[in-house]
Structures are given as structure tokens and as C-alpha cells.
Design a protein around this motif. Structure first.
Motif, PDB file in Angstrom:
ATOM      1  N   ASN A   4      24.409  38.696  30.482  1.00 28.69           N
ATOM      2  CA  ASN A   4      23.596  39.310  31.528  1.00 28.69           C
ATOM      3  C   ASN A   4      23.896  40.803  31.490  1.00 28.69           C
ATOM      4  OD1 ASN A   4      23.192  40.344  34.496  1.00 28.69           O
ATOM      5  ND2 ASN A   4      21.962  38.492  34.299  1.00 28.69           N
ATOM      6  N   SER A   5      22.877  41.610  31.472  1.00 27.38           N
ATOM      7  CA  SER A   5      23.104  43.051  31.342  1.00 27.38           C
ATOM      8  C   SER A   5      23.049  43.808  32.663  1.00 27.38           C
ATOM      9  CB  SER A   5      22.095  43.659  30.364  1.00 27.38           C
ATOM     10  OG  SER A   5      20.786  43.488  30.841  1.00 27.38           O
ATOM     11  N   ASN A   6      22.843  43.089  33.760  1.00 27.08           N
ATOM     12  CA  ASN A   6      22.706  43.758  35.053  1.00 27.08           C
ATOM     13  C   ASN A   6      23.992  43.842  35.861  1.00 27.08           C
ATOM     14  OD1 ASN A   6      20.014  44.270  34.704  1.00 27.08           O
ATOM     15  ND2 ASN A   6      19.326  42.466  35.802  1.00 27.08           N
ATOM     16  N   ILE A   7      25.110  43.437  35.313  1.00 26.16           N
ATOM     17  CA  ILE A   7      26.337  43.448  36.098  1.00 26.16           C
ATOM     18  C   ILE A   7      27.389  44.342  35.462  1.00 26.16           C
ATOM     19  CG2 ILE A   7      25.972  41.148  37.032  1.00 26.16           C
ATOM     20  CD1 ILE A   7      28.220  40.328  35.014  1.00 26.16           C
ATOM     21  N   ASN A   8      28.371  44.682  36.242  1.00 27.74           N
ATOM     22  CA  ASN A   8      29.493  45.478  35.765  1.00 27.74           C
ATOM     23  C   ASN A   8      30.625  44.515  35.415  1.00 27.74           C
ATOM     24  OD1 ASN A   8      31.585  47.224  35.309  1.00 27.74           O
ATOM     25  ND2 ASN A   8      31.431  48.265  37.284  1.00 27.74           N
ATOM     26  N   ILE A   9      30.927  44.391  34.137  1.00 25.46           N
ATOM     27  CA  ILE A   9      31.944  43.414  33.715  1.00 25.46           C
ATOM     28  C   ILE A   9      33.331  43.772  34.224  1.00 25.46           C
ATOM     29  CG2 ILE A   9      30.660  42.649  31.694  1.00 25.46           C
ATOM     30  CD1 ILE A   9      32.522  44.409  30.000  1.00 25.46           C
ATOM     31  N   ASP A  10      33.536  45.014  34.624  1.00 28.45           N
ATOM     32  CA  ASP A  10      34.832  45.420  35.160  1.00 28.45           C
ATOM     33  C   ASP A  10      35.120  44.799  36.529  1.00 28.45           C
ATOM     34  OD1 ASP A  10      35.388  46.967  32.919  1.00 28.45           O
ATOM     35  OD2 ASP A  10      34.387  48.732  33.772  1.00 28.45           O
ATOM     36  N   ASP A  11      34.098  44.198  37.152  1.00 23.55           N
ATOM     37  CA  ASP A  11      34.280  43.540  38.446  1.00 23.55           C
ATOM     38  C   ASP A  11      34.841  42.121  38.313  1.00 23.55           C
ATOM     39  OD1 ASP A  11      33.211  45.766  39.659  1.00 23.55           O
ATOM     40  OD2 ASP A  11      31.199  44.911  39.874  1.00 23.55           O
ATOM     41  N   PHE A  12      35.103  41.694  37.075  1.00 25.86           N
ATOM     42  CA  PHE A  12      35.519  40.305  36.833  1.00 25.86           C
ATOM     43  C   PHE A  12      36.834  40.263  36.069  1.00 25.86           C
ATOM     44  CE2 PHE A  12      30.941  40.422  37.258  1.00 25.86           C
ATOM     45  CZ  PHE A  12      30.726  39.426  38.199  1.00 25.86           C
ATOM     46  N   PRO A  13      37.533  39.123  36.141  1.00 21.63           N
ATOM     47  CA  PRO A  13      38.798  38.982  35.398  1.00 21.63           C
ATOM     48  C   PRO A  13      38.586  39.168  33.895  1.00 21.63           C
ATOM     49  CG  PRO A  13      38.461  37.127  36.904  1.00 21.63           C
ATOM     50  CD  PRO A  13      37.198  37.926  36.906  1.00 21.63           C
ATOM     51  N   ASP A  14      39.629  39.646  33.212  1.00 18.02           N
ATOM     52  CA  ASP A  14      39.542  39.895  31.767  1.00 18.02           C
ATOM     53  C   ASP A  14      39.267  38.634  30.965  1.00 18.02           C
ATOM     54  OD1 ASP A  14      39.951  42.593  32.093  1.00 18.02           O
ATOM     55  OD2 ASP A  14      42.116  42.473  31.760  1.00 18.02           O
ATOM     56  N   ASN A  15      39.702  37.482  31.465  1.00 18.80           N
ATOM     57  CA  ASN A  15      39.534  36.234  30.716  1.00 18.80           C
ATOM     58  C   ASN A  15      38.155  35.605  30.937  1.00 18.80           C
ATOM     59  OD1 ASN A  15      40.032  35.546  33.392  1.00 18.80           O
ATOM     60  ND2 ASN A  15      41.143  33.683  32.854  1.00 18.80           N
ATOM     61  N   PHE A  16      37.284  36.289  31.651  1.00 18.72           N
ATOM     62  CA  PHE A  16      35.939  35.796  31.945  1.00 18.72           C
ATOM     63  C   PHE A  16      34.969  36.586  31.073  1.00 18.72           C
ATOM     64  CE2 PHE A  16      32.679  35.102  35.587  1.00 18.72           C
ATOM     65  CZ  PHE A  16      32.298  33.881  35.052  1.00 18.72           C
ATOM     66  N   ASN A  17      34.405  35.931  30.072  1.00 16.05           N
ATOM     67  CA  ASN A  17      33.578  36.601  29.078  1.00 16.05           C
ATOM     68  C   ASN A  17      32.139  36.773  29.559  1.00 16.05           C
ATOM     69  OD1 ASN A  17      35.654  36.731  27.116  1.00 16.05           O
ATOM     70  ND2 ASN A  17      35.294  34.583  26.621  1.00 16.05           N
ATOM     71  N   ILE A  18      31.794  38.013  29.913  1.00 24.15           N
ATOM     72  CA  ILE A  18      30.431  38.362  30.296  1.00 24.15           C
ATOM     73  C   ILE A  18      30.035  39.569  29.455  1.00 24.15           C
ATOM     74  CG2 ILE A  18      28.865  39.053  32.139  1.00 24.15           C
ATOM     75  CD1 ILE A  18      30.858  37.843  34.129  1.00 24.15           C
ATOM     76  N   VAL A  19      28.926  39.441  28.742  1.00 22.31           N
ATOM     77  CA  VAL A  19      28.466  40.502  27.851  1.00 22.31           C
ATOM     78  C   VAL A  19      26.971  40.735  28.054  1.00 22.31           C
ATOM     79  CG1 VAL A  19      30.255  40.057  26.119  1.00 22.31           C
ATOM     80  CG2 VAL A  19      28.073  38.855  25.969  1.00 22.31           C
TER      81      VAL A  19
END
Length: 110
Positions: free
Chosen positions: A74-89
Motif C-alpha cells: 500500500n503506498s498511502n501509508i507511512n511505514i515508519d508508523d509500524f514495527p520494523d518486523n511488519f513488512n509494508i511496502v
């Protein structure tokens, strides 16, 4: 929800008009994909919050414990808002790269 079997993973694409519909469809069918590497592509058109994404966190942790990968696109979110072990790209290419990196880590015993 559209499911595409690829050579090394299963791609699940949201085609619903709301996050709740997609999430409920995913939960109903997640047992089917228990032993597979998963990439969830959540439409940028769906209104989704950080709390909604966090509903997948326990599933992502369980997949990792089982030796499989779980990545959300998903490109609409800031991945820095989530834990490092949660893969969002933001792209499918990056999701496939993560699957490959995690496969290497498993081979090396990490």
C-alpha cells in the motif's frame, strides 16, 4: 478479493470497496494460505487507517513463526508508523524483494 497463485507466493488483491469487506473476506480464507508466502495488495482507493493495518500484525508474526513470509502493499501509508518486523511496502517489486531476502535469512538460520 482476488487470489493469484504465483510460483513462490500467493498474491491477494483487494477489489472490495471498503477495508472491512476485504478484511472479513481475508479472515474467512486465511486458513487456506497457512503454509504459503503471502503478499496482500490493499488498494490505495480504500480508506484505511493505521489501526486497520495493525489488524494484520498478529497474522504477520504467526506467518514468520511458521517460516513463511507476509508482506502488505500500500503506498498511502507511512511505514515508519509500524514495527520494523511488519513488512509494508509501496510496490509489488519491493514485496517480492522482501520475500527473497526472508528466504535467504531462513536458509542462513536467522
Amino acid at each position: 478479493m482476488r487470489v493469484e497463485q504465483k510460483e513462490n507466493y500467493t498474491l491477494i488483491v483487494s477489489d472490495e470497496d471498503s477495508f472491512l469487506k476485504f478484511y472479513n473476506n481475508y479472515i474467512k480464507s486465511k486458513k487456506t494460505f497457512e503454509k504459503e508466502h503471502l503478499i496482500l495488495q490493499i488498494s490505495d482507493e480504500i480508506n484505511i487507517s493505521n489501526e486497520d493495518f495493525l489488524l494484520f500484525l498478529s497474522n504477520a508474526e504467526q506467518k514468520k513463526e511458521n517460516g513463511t513470509s507476509f508482506v502488505i502493499i500500500n503506498s498511502n501509508i507511512n511505514i515508519d508508523d509500524f514495527p520494523d518486523n511488519f513488512n509494508i511496502v509501496p510496490t509489488l517489486i519491493e514485496a517480492v524483494d522482501i520475500l527473497e531476502m526472508e528466504a535467504i535469512e531462513r536458509e542462513l538460520g536467522f
